[in-house]
Design a protein around this motif. Structure first.
Motif, PDB file in Angstrom:
ATOM      1  N   LEU A  34      64.690  30.205   5.220  1.00 47.68           N
ATOM      2  CA  LEU A  34      63.782  29.455   5.738  1.00 47.68           C
ATOM      3  C   LEU A  34      63.101  29.950   6.778  1.00 47.68           C
ATOM      4  N   GLY A  35      63.572  30.722   7.719  1.00 43.80           N
ATOM      5  CA  GLY A  35      62.712  31.416   8.755  1.00 43.80           C
ATOM      6  C   GLY A  35      61.828  32.370   8.176  1.00 43.80           C
ATOM      7  N   ARG A  90      58.860  29.963   7.113  1.00 48.79           N
ATOM      8  CA  ARG A  90      58.232  29.422   8.123  1.00 48.79           C
ATOM      9  C   ARG A  90      57.032  30.443   8.761  1.00 48.79           C
ATOM     10  N   HIS A  99      62.373  29.546  14.620  1.00 48.90           N
ATOM     11  CA  HIS A  99      63.595  28.659  15.273  1.00 48.90           C
ATOM     12  C   HIS A  99      63.014  27.382  14.460  1.00 48.90           C
ATOM     13  N   VAL A 100      64.075  26.596  14.242  1.00 50.10           N
ATOM     14  CA  VAL A 100      64.091  25.340  13.299  1.00 50.10           C
ATOM     15  C   VAL A 100      64.746  24.285  14.253  1.00 50.10           C
ATOM     16  N   ASP A 120      62.789  18.822  12.128  1.00 47.45           N
ATOM     17  CA  ASP A 120      61.644  19.592  11.853  1.00 47.45           C
ATOM     18  C   ASP A 120      61.389  19.128  10.101  1.00 47.45           C
ATOM     19  N   SER A 168      60.364  22.130   7.668  1.00 46.31           N
ATOM     20  CA  SER A 168      61.632  22.877   7.321  1.00 46.31           C
ATOM     21  C   SER A 168      62.483  22.127   6.314  1.00 46.31           C
ATOM     22  N   THR A 214      57.379  21.600  16.154  1.00 48.82           N
ATOM     23  CA  THR A 214      57.495  21.090  14.865  1.00 48.82           C
ATOM     24  C   THR A 214      56.008  20.276  14.608  1.00 48.82           C
TER      25      THR A 214
END
Length: 304
Positions: free
Chosen positions: A20-21, A24, A32-33, A37, A40, A122
């Protein structure tokens, strides 16, 4: 065993978070999530839901690195260059679907940021996203946002006596052969086009109707568009380009598929009407051929 299962879940969670990072970052967002968000959440749902997250993130990254910096690149050529498989990014493949969704998400994120969202936060907890696979146009638009074209010559629509104005190649194609059934590709509809003045445009499902109209009336037949089954991207592009000048009259076979086609058209074009297709009709178009051909005779010809 419980401890082993716990380690497996922890490993899977770490791999998912790492993937996921990475995605992004490819969208220009911080790694960072935030738990709330929306971007994400959309990535996890639409891009990483099939296959192994680390592998999927690596594949997406490889494609992004090969996206054209300028100009347009055919989708099959991109797939062949990256994976040595011209079909690797097809809509029928999980990676092709994930990639289109990633590109649509990236474009939506870019729009949100340009609209004032902070890049270090976000984009929006309630991030709205429309699946690009929901329509052929959405699929093509997702790839187009990255400079990739999706076979604009296979999608076609059949027309008869369609007189257009504008600079799209279809304008010259239609003008070259009045009275002759003509196939227009989606590519030929790129550019501007439309009707010079308001007129009736009849839309059918089966090419038999077009062929019969050409044989009977030729260049004197009213304008006819044939979807050849469910409407293609080319058919949708053509019909949308014809409104508001076109008075559209739709029909199809009286089976479940035919009624579905007509109902979809009437939803898209609420000012349109049906063409010899009253509620509950079950006849196929060929069964009504004589009546349909009669409707396609120009009123001016009927008075001669």
């Amino acid at each position: 065993m419980p401890a082993e299962r716990r380690r497996t879940r922890q490993t899977a969670a770490l791999e998912r978070a790492s993937a996921l990072g990475d995605l992004r970052q490819l969208m220009g967002l911080p790694v960072h999530v935030d738990p709330g968000d929306g971007v994400s959440a959309a990535i996890l749902r639409w891009v990483l839901r099939d296959g192994q997250p680390p592998q999927r993130a690596r594949e997406v990254s490889r494609v992004v690195q090969e996206l054209p910096r300028e100009g347009n690149l055919p989708l099959a050529a991109l797939a062949a260059a990256v994976f040595a498989d011209a079909h690797a990014l097809d809509r029928s493949r999980p990676l092709g679907r994930a990639m289109a969704r990633f590109l649509a998400l990236r474009a939506a994120v870019a729009d949100s940021i340009s609209g004032g969202a902070a890049r270090d936060s976000t984009v929006a907890p309630a991030f709205e996203f429309t699946d690009p696979l929901s329509t052929p146009a959405g699929w093509r638009a997702a790839w187009a946002s990255a400079g990739v074209t999706c076979d604009a010559v296979s999608s076609q629509v059949l027309v008869l006596n369609l007189s257009l104005v504008g600079d799209a190649p279809a304008v010259a194609i239609c003008g070259a052969c009045p009275g002759e059934p003509t196939w227009l590709t989606l590519r030929s509809l790129e550019g501007s086009f439309g009707l010079a003045s308001p007129q009736d445009v009849f839309v059918c499902e089966n090419p038999t109707i077009v062929e019969a109209a050409a044989a009977m009336s030729g260049a004197r037949s009213r304008t006819l568009v044939c979807t050849f089954g469910r409407p293609s991207a080319a058919a949708w592009a053509l019909l949308r380009g014809l409104v508001p000048a076109a008075r559209l009259h739709f029909r199809a076979d009286g089976d479940v598929t035919g009624w579905s086609i007509v109902e979809t058209f009437l939803t898209e074009f609420p000012q349109a009407t049906t063409w010899r297709m009253p509620p509950g009709m079950t006849a196929f178009e060929e069964e009504l051929l004589g009546d349909l051909l009669s409707d396609l005779v120009n009123e001016a010809d009927q008075t001669e």
